[in-house]
Design an enzyme around this catalytic site. Sequence first.
Site, PDB file in Angstrom:
ATOM      1  N   GLU A  39       0.870  -1.177   0.000  1.00 53.34           N
ATOM      2  CA  GLU A  39       0.000   0.000   0.000  1.00 53.34           C
ATOM      3  C   GLU A  39       0.909   1.231   0.000  1.00 53.34           C
ATOM      4  O   GLU A  39       1.740   1.388   0.893  1.00 53.34           O
ATOM      5  CB  GLU A  39      -0.866   0.047   1.252  1.00 53.34           C
ATOM      6  CG  GLU A  39      -1.706  -1.180   1.500  1.00 53.34           C
ATOM      7  CD  GLU A  39      -2.354  -1.138   2.881  1.00 53.34           C
ATOM      8  OE1 GLU A  39      -2.168  -0.146   3.619  1.00 53.34           O
ATOM      9  OE2 GLU A  39      -3.034  -2.113   3.224  1.00 53.34           O
ATOM     10  N   ASP A  82      -3.885   8.462  11.315  1.00 51.68           N
ATOM     11  CA  ASP A  82      -2.494   8.016  11.421  1.00 51.68           C
ATOM     12  C   ASP A  82      -1.844   8.525  12.700  1.00 51.68           C
ATOM     13  O   ASP A  82      -2.009   9.675  13.083  1.00 51.68           O
ATOM     14  CB  ASP A  82      -1.692   8.495  10.209  1.00 51.68           C
ATOM     15  CG  ASP A  82      -2.117   7.794   8.939  1.00 51.68           C
ATOM     16  OD1 ASP A  82      -2.269   6.562   8.989  1.00 51.68           O
ATOM     17  OD2 ASP A  82      -2.325   8.463   7.916  1.00 51.68           O
TER      18      ASP A  82
END
Length: 272
Positions: free
Chosen positions: A53, A64
């Site tokens: 990815e 994140d």
Amino acid sequence: MSGNIRLLSDTLAAAKSEGRSALIAYLPAGFPTVDGGIEAIKAVIDGGADVVEVGLPHSDPVLDGPVIQTADDIALRGGVKIADVMRTVREAHAATGKPILVMTYWNPIDRYGVERFTAELAEAGGAGCILPDLPVQESALWREHAHKHGLATVFVVAPSSKHERLAQITAAGSGFVYAASLMGVTGTRASVSNQAQDLVERTRAAGTDLPVCVGLGVSNPAQAAEVAGFADGVIVGSAFVKAMLDAPDDAAGVEAVRVLAGDLAKGVRGQA
């Protein structure tokens, strides 16, 4: 099924036929540089990753944790653009023949143009996109263009997802289902959430034939082996990024992710 998404499906099926989970690695484009990021992706595949990815760096990455935020900041300060993400996909796929996806928040695609983004990603040899913040009920335009260009649409399910929602998400998605093993942001964890196995089982019970791959928290071979015991794929991101951040220079970072991929590949094969 066109070649791009077929490669992803065949790769996941091949791992299953070997009696193991697939190892899926995440690395942001443009980190530490565009060229350096491409070398790092080649290295994780050389080390044993089956799928990669490529993160599209975002200035406000709400899902994140600090490790990936740090890498995104470095990439953005380096001036990374969507064109660099496409180049990363193109060169990584051309060099390795492996399925390369893009993981991105929706806003950059919306601004860039859905048709333009999907056409360029397919032309670059990309296998599809993981879209963690795109609600399935608002995804029709994306899915129409992704289908037209033979791209997988990977949605994220969470421990909070109820049965009806899981059924809706898995019916709309393609390629695989990304099961976020815990609530919260990305990052390495001392142990894998016990919610992960329950989520995988509930996702399968929602009626999908798609592989269910688990991410968020896996950082070492023992954890990879644990998740491989119940998931079709083991997704590792922050541990790879941290290995590069901790390295004394870019070349050492590339070597560090190659070694980590090798260790994790043993984990998913039960050889940890």
